[in-house]
Design a protein around this motif. Structure first.
Motif, PDB file in Angstrom:
ATOM      1  N   LEU A 203     -35.158  24.740  24.226  1.00 33.46           N
ATOM      2  CA  LEU A 203     -35.897  23.462  25.668  1.00 33.46           C
ATOM      3  C   LEU A 203     -35.513  22.190  25.016  1.00 33.46           C
ATOM      4  N   PHE A 204     -35.668  21.158  25.645  1.00 35.51           N
ATOM      5  CA  PHE A 204     -35.832  20.204  25.896  1.00 35.51           C
ATOM      6  C   PHE A 204     -36.444  19.036  26.948  1.00 35.51           C
ATOM      7  N   ASN A 205     -36.484  17.109  26.702  1.00 33.79           N
ATOM      8  CA  ASN A 205     -36.685  17.049  27.976  1.00 33.79           C
ATOM      9  C   ASN A 205     -35.867  16.583  28.622  1.00 33.79           C
ATOM     10  N   ASP A 215     -32.771  11.992  23.682  1.00 39.32           N
ATOM     11  CA  ASP A 215     -32.498  13.797  22.772  1.00 39.32           C
ATOM     12  C   ASP A 215     -31.075  13.716  23.519  1.00 39.32           C
ATOM     13  N   VAL A 265     -36.983  22.726  32.567  1.00 39.74           N
ATOM     14  CA  VAL A 265     -35.794  21.917  31.117  1.00 39.74           C
ATOM     15  C   VAL A 265     -35.950  20.960  32.320  1.00 39.74           C
ATOM     16  N   ILE A 268     -39.373  19.087  31.565  1.00 36.74           N
ATOM     17  CA  ILE A 268     -40.403  18.866  30.499  1.00 36.74           C
ATOM     18  C   ILE A 268     -39.715  16.374  30.290  1.00 36.74           C
ATOM     19  N   TYR A 271     -43.474  14.957  24.654  1.00 39.67           N
ATOM     20  CA  TYR A 271     -42.230  16.433  23.285  1.00 39.67           C
ATOM     21  C   TYR A 271     -43.780  17.501  22.799  1.00 39.67           C
ATOM     22  N   ASP A 273     -44.809  19.076  25.969  1.00 35.26           N
ATOM     23  CA  ASP A 273     -44.493  20.918  26.563  1.00 35.26           C
ATOM     24  C   ASP A 273     -43.655  21.627  25.577  1.00 35.26           C
ATOM     25  N   LEU A 274     -43.013  20.688  24.400  1.00 34.39           N
ATOM     26  CA  LEU A 274     -41.748  21.088  23.295  1.00 34.39           C
ATOM     27  C   LEU A 274     -43.143  22.640  22.319  1.00 34.39           C
ATOM     28  N   ALA A 283     -40.538  29.994  23.027  1.00 30.45           N
ATOM     29  CA  ALA A 283     -38.974  29.059  23.206  1.00 30.45           C
ATOM     30  C   ALA A 283     -39.055  29.587  21.697  1.00 30.45           C
ATOM     31  N   PHE A 286     -36.015  23.962  19.987  1.00 24.69           N
ATOM     32  CA  PHE A 286     -36.155  22.915  21.473  1.00 24.69           C
ATOM     33  C   PHE A 286     -35.112  21.590  20.301  1.00 24.69           C
ATOM     34  N   GLY A 288     -36.469  17.602  18.864  1.00 25.88           N
ATOM     35  CA  GLY A 288     -36.941  17.286  19.106  1.00 25.88           C
ATOM     36  C   GLY A 288     -37.404  16.425  18.292  1.00 25.88           C
TER      37      GLY A 288
END
Length: 438
Positions: A203-205, A215, A265, A268, A271, A273-274, A283, A286, A288
């Motif tokens: 996962l990531f923004n 990020d 993603v 998103i 952070y 949500d991660l 998950a 991620f 972060g």
């Protein structure tokens, strides 16, 4: 002597009393800590300090109390002085512009917190005053390279003190990803393997937020890419930079196309949500910030938190690494040497015991050995990653570049555009905005 956090917390009674009694005008008058000052109200000398509301005036009682004690100790070292505090608004970019404008007009604060990526703007405006005299050569040499470069002007003067930093790392559930991926290919393979077990691989923004750009940028920087030239003009879409920028975009695109990352993603934007993916065990990994390590430890049951480890962000190859570094500085905007000395003392308060109190990452390597709070393998990872730290360019065009990266990422991850088209559009828009600024 090492700063003992637990001991400090047990000796905060006087500071806590001062803060809790502020509802009484008489108590506020007698206290050394008030809502708009530090020190005696009738002190003959005053310094204005514009700060953010995350420490001395934090909504968290423990943080506010801790800083109340630190500031009480500081003001007692400067008899006859008080610090008139001014809170910055939540709109950081607007607030920073206001400080520059007011200072140029002769109405600015004597000392202020300056967002690290805004330092170059402040320097170009000529509002910062050298603080070189208040820091030793050893203190300057101990700063991480990106920090030392950021606070030093072309004459070799220290123009601010970068008191804490942050960085981006890879978090992974070691039950699902036992070994830390070292390259983009290894991360994608590990995420795909984890996804086969029914969880989200990585996962990531990816939505419209600064976090998305910040990020992702380490993937571009790891290849040696540059966003702007010495004059602040966008150059990420031309020459070698273009190929590097495109490769980094295609890396994220491949993560989603392959199923290593879920399509969501692209929506998103924070952070939390991660962190939720880690807390719900849905998950495997991620991307972060370092601050999320403490959140994991404080949010998850101990047996679940123990499964999560941090490692440096993978690069395209083993030898290509970078991480985005942020944080805040404290700068003097006054010609008065007495005020500048107090401003430097405030910076040292934040950089050392203040950081340790909040478990924020210091910008000097020595602090990691000095304070017990920084023991543990995760901080060894953070320190190692800081050696590869890259700060956002302090160019006026950066906010628009970030905006265009966010737009491009949304188009790519949602399938609306191919990476090359999205990149070309982002570059064209950035150049157009640069032309308007100049």
């Amino acid at each position: 002597m090492r700063f003992n956090i637990i001991q400090s917390l047990t000796t905060l009674a006087s500071a806590a009393t001062a803060l809790t009694m502020l509802s009484s005008p008489l108590a506020a008058q007698d206290s050394l800590i008030a809502r708009d000052r530090v020190g005696p109200a009738d002190a003959p000398n005053a310094l204005t300090f514009r700060l953010t509301a995350y420490d001395l005036y934090s909504a968290d009682p423990a943080t506010a109390e801790g800083y109340a004690e630190l500031f009480t100790d500081l003001i007692n070292r400067f008899p006859g002085w008080r610090i008139d505090t001014q809170l910055q608004t939540g709109d950081s970019a607007q607030e920073q512009a206001r400080i520059v404008e007011q200072t140029l007009a002769g109405r600015g604060p004597d000392c202020a917190m300056v967002d690290s990526y805004q330092l170059a703007t402040f320097m170009k405006a000529g509002v910062l005053k050298p603080m070189t005299a208040y820091f030793t050569e050893a203190e300057v040499a101990d700063l991480f390279p990106f920090v030392r470069e950021g606070v030093t002007d072309e004459n070799g003067d220290i123009m601010a003190w970068w008191w804490f930093t942050s960085l981006h790392v890879l978090y992974r559930n070691t039950e699902l990803v036992p070994e830390a991926p070292q390259t983009w290919a290894e991360l994608q393979a590990a995420a795909l393997t984890a996804a086969q077990s029914g969880v989200e691989g990585i996962l990531f923004n990816g939505g419209r937020t600064e976090g998305t750009a910040f990020d992702w940028l380490p993937n571009f920087w790891a290849q040696g890419g540059e966003l702007v030239d010495a004059d602040g003009k966008p150059i990420f879409g031309e020459g070698e930079n273009r190929a590097k920028f495109l490769a980094a975009l295609e890396y994220y695109d491949d993560l989603v196309e392959s199923g290593a990352a879920p399509g969501r993603v692209s929506t998103i934007i924070n952070y939390e949500d991660l962190l939720a993916g880690a807390a719900s065990s849905t998950a495997a990994m991620f991307i972060g910030g370092d601050w999320q390590y403490a959140q994991i430890q404080n949010t998850l049951p101990p047996e679940e938190a123990a499964k999560w480890a941090v490692s440096p962000l993978p690069g395209p190859t083993l030898d290509e690494r970078a991480t985005g570094t942020g944080g805040w500085t404290i700068a003097a905007l006054t010609e008065d040497p007495a005020k500048a000395e107090i401003c430097a003392a405030i910076a040292k308060l934040y950089a050392g015991p203040g950081n340790a109190f909040q478990s924020l990452l210091p910008t000097s390597a020595a602090y990691y050995d000095e304070y017990d709070v920084y023991s543990g393998p995760e901080y060894e990872t953070f320190v190692a990653s800081l050696e590869d730290g890259r700060a956002r360019p302090g160019a006026l065009i950066y906010p628009e570049i970030s905006n265009q990266i966010q737009i491009a990422m949304g188009d790519i991850l949602s399938g609306a555009k191919e990476p090359e088209q999205a990149m070309d559009d982002a570059f064209a828009a950035s150049l157009a905005e640069y032309a308007l600024q100049n």
